[in-house]
Write a protein that holds these residues in place. Structure first.
Motif, short mmCIF file in Angstrom:
data_model
loop_
_atom_site.label_atom_id
_atom_site.label_comp_id
_atom_site.label_asym_id
_atom_site.label_seq_id
_atom_site.Cartn_x
_atom_site.Cartn_y
_atom_site.Cartn_z
N MET A 118 0.85 -1.20 0.00
CA MET A 118 0.00 0.00 0.00
C MET A 118 0.88 1.24 0.00
N ARG A 119 0.50 2.27 -0.78
CA ARG A 119 1.28 3.47 -0.84
C ARG A 119 1.12 4.29 0.43
N GLU A 120 2.10 5.21 0.67
CA GLU A 120 2.05 6.05 1.86
C GLU A 120 0.77 6.88 1.87
N SER A 121 0.37 7.41 0.70
CA SER A 121 -0.84 8.23 0.63
C SER A 121 -2.07 7.43 1.04
N ASP A 122 -2.07 6.13 0.70
CA ASP A 122 -3.20 5.28 1.09
C ASP A 122 -3.24 5.10 2.60
N ASP A 123 -2.06 4.96 3.23
CA ASP A 123 -2.00 4.82 4.69
C ASP A 123 -2.55 6.06 5.36
N LEU A 124 -2.18 7.27 4.83
CA LEU A 124 -2.63 8.52 5.42
C LEU A 124 -4.14 8.66 5.27
N ALA A 125 -4.65 8.29 4.09
CA ALA A 125 -6.08 8.41 3.85
C ALA A 125 -6.87 7.48 4.75
N ALA A 126 -6.25 6.35 5.14
CA ALA A 126 -6.94 5.38 5.98
C ALA A 126 -7.03 5.83 7.44
N GLY A 127 -6.19 6.79 7.84
CA GLY A 127 -6.22 7.28 9.21
C GLY A 127 -7.41 8.19 9.44
N PRO A 128 -7.67 8.54 10.72
CA PRO A 128 -8.81 9.40 11.02
C PRO A 128 -8.59 10.80 10.45
N PRO A 129 -9.65 11.48 10.03
CA PRO A 129 -9.51 12.86 9.57
C PRO A 129 -8.97 13.75 10.69
N ILE A 130 -8.35 14.85 10.32
CA ILE A 130 -7.95 15.83 11.32
C ILE A 130 -9.20 16.37 12.03
N LEU A 131 -10.23 16.64 11.23
CA LEU A 131 -11.47 17.20 11.78
C LEU A 131 -12.64 16.66 10.98
N VAL A 187 -25.03 25.10 14.18
CA VAL A 187 -24.37 26.23 14.83
C VAL A 187 -25.32 27.42 14.85
N VAL A 188 -25.52 28.02 16.02
CA VAL A 188 -26.38 29.20 16.13
C VAL A 188 -25.68 30.37 15.44
N SER A 189 -26.38 31.02 14.52
CA SER A 189 -25.83 32.15 13.78
C SER A 189 -26.06 33.44 14.54
N PRO A 190 -25.07 34.35 14.58
CA PRO A 190 -25.29 35.65 15.23
C PRO A 190 -26.43 36.44 14.58
N ARG A 191 -26.76 36.11 13.33
CA ARG A 191 -27.85 36.79 12.64
C ARG A 191 -29.21 36.18 12.97
N GLY A 192 -29.21 35.15 13.77
CA GLY A 192 -30.44 34.44 14.08
C GLY A 192 -30.54 33.16 13.30
N GLY A 193 -31.29 32.21 13.80
CA GLY A 193 -31.38 30.92 13.14
C GLY A 193 -30.14 30.10 13.40
N SER A 194 -29.91 29.10 12.56
CA SER A 194 -28.75 28.23 12.73
C SER A 194 -28.18 27.85 11.38
N ILE A 195 -26.94 27.38 11.39
CA ILE A 195 -26.25 26.92 10.19
C ILE A 195 -25.94 25.45 10.37
N LEU A 196 -26.32 24.63 9.41
CA LEU A 196 -26.06 23.20 9.46
C LEU A 196 -24.75 22.89 8.74
N VAL A 197 -23.84 22.26 9.46
CA VAL A 197 -22.56 21.84 8.90
C VAL A 197 -22.53 20.32 8.94
N ASP A 198 -22.91 19.70 7.84
CA ASP A 198 -23.08 18.25 7.83
C ASP A 198 -21.94 17.57 7.10
N ASP A 199 -21.31 16.61 7.77
CA ASP A 199 -20.32 15.73 7.14
C ASP A 199 -19.13 16.48 6.53
N LEU A 200 -18.59 17.45 7.23
CA LEU A 200 -17.34 18.08 6.82
C LEU A 200 -16.19 17.16 7.26
N ARG A 201 -15.30 16.84 6.35
CA ARG A 201 -14.16 15.97 6.65
C ARG A 201 -12.89 16.64 6.15
N LEU A 202 -12.04 17.02 7.10
CA LEU A 202 -10.78 17.69 6.79
C LEU A 202 -9.64 16.70 7.03
#
Length: 235
Positions: free
Chosen positions: A1-14, A21-36
């Motif tokens: 397996m290549r090194e890049s594959d090993d890195l991709a297999a690890g947990p995301p940073i975030l 998230v409650v918005s300062p303008r009112g209401g909320s913002i949905l942040v679904d399935d962000l993977r960094l």
């Protein structure tokens, strides 16, 4: 397996799941399935500094409803001391500055790292000075924050965020335009983090920066109504 594959297999940073998230303008913002992933830069168009700060707080486990995991660990599973220790791996440029006004800019830069490392004081100062020079400062400012120019504080905030080899850097409107003297050194610092397999999430309220080809983002997003939407990659 290549090194890049090993890195991709690890947990995301975030990563998020059903984060609201409650918005300062009112209401909320949905942040679904962000993977960094390790080595990635995500660029987010957020029209206001308040929205950027609210989203950044939520990603650092300080607000919001839903799950956020950093380095594979859910913030909700940690007690206050454990969460504080883990956040020491994160650098952040805060839109409001977040300076201790009764301490010099130098003290503001060095205080966090003094509590997070066993490195000798002279080594910490040397590394901070080298990073300050790379951002175009003659050295670490010794004045109080209110005595410094806005430009010097902008660059000092970046020095503070990148000091100590963070695993994640969160940037809230670090610059206004690509004409800023901070742009080139900021891009260089971002690339250094990515090369050592850290990650960056960069909030900007400038649409021009969201579309800037000189910022080689892996993902680009914008806030549309109550959702954070990923933009399609350019052809």
């Amino acid at each position: 397996m290549r090194e890049s594959d090993d890195l991709a297999a690890g947990p995301p940073i975030l990563e998020t799941a059903g984060l609201s998230v409650v918005s300062p303008r009112g209401g909320s913002i949905l942040v679904d399935d962000l993977r960094l992933q390790a080595g990635e830069l995500h660029l987010v168009h957020s029209p206001t500094t308040g929205q950027s700060a609210a989203l950044a707080d939520a990603l650092l486990g300080l607000a919001g409803a839903g799950q956020v995991r950093f380095l594979g660990v859910a913030w909700a599973d940690l007690d206050a001391a454990e969460a504080c220790r883990l956040r020491s791996c994160i650098g952040r440029v805060m839109s409001g500055g977040n300076w201790l006004e009764n301490r010099s800019v130098m003290e503001n830069l060095l205080l966090p790292l003094r509590h997070q490392t066993v490195l000798a004081e002279e080594i910490i100062r040397q590394r901070a000075s080298e990073l300050a020079l790379s951002f175009g400062l003659p050295g670490i400012p010794t004045l109080l924050p209110h005595q410094c120019s806005e430009s010097d504080l902008e660059r000092a905030a970046c020095v503070r965020a990148f000091l100590g080899r963070p695993k994640l850097v969160v940037l809230e409107q670090p610059i206004e335009t690509t004409e800023s003297r901070t742009f080139a050194p900021l891009i260089n610092a971002v690339q250094q983090v990515r090369r050592r397999r850290g990650a960056i999430i960069w909030f900007t309220h400038k649409r021009s920066l969201l579309e800037e080809p000189g910022i080689s983002a892996d993902r680009r997003y914008r806030i549309a109504g109550s959702r954070l939407l990923q933009l399609e990659a350019s052809a």
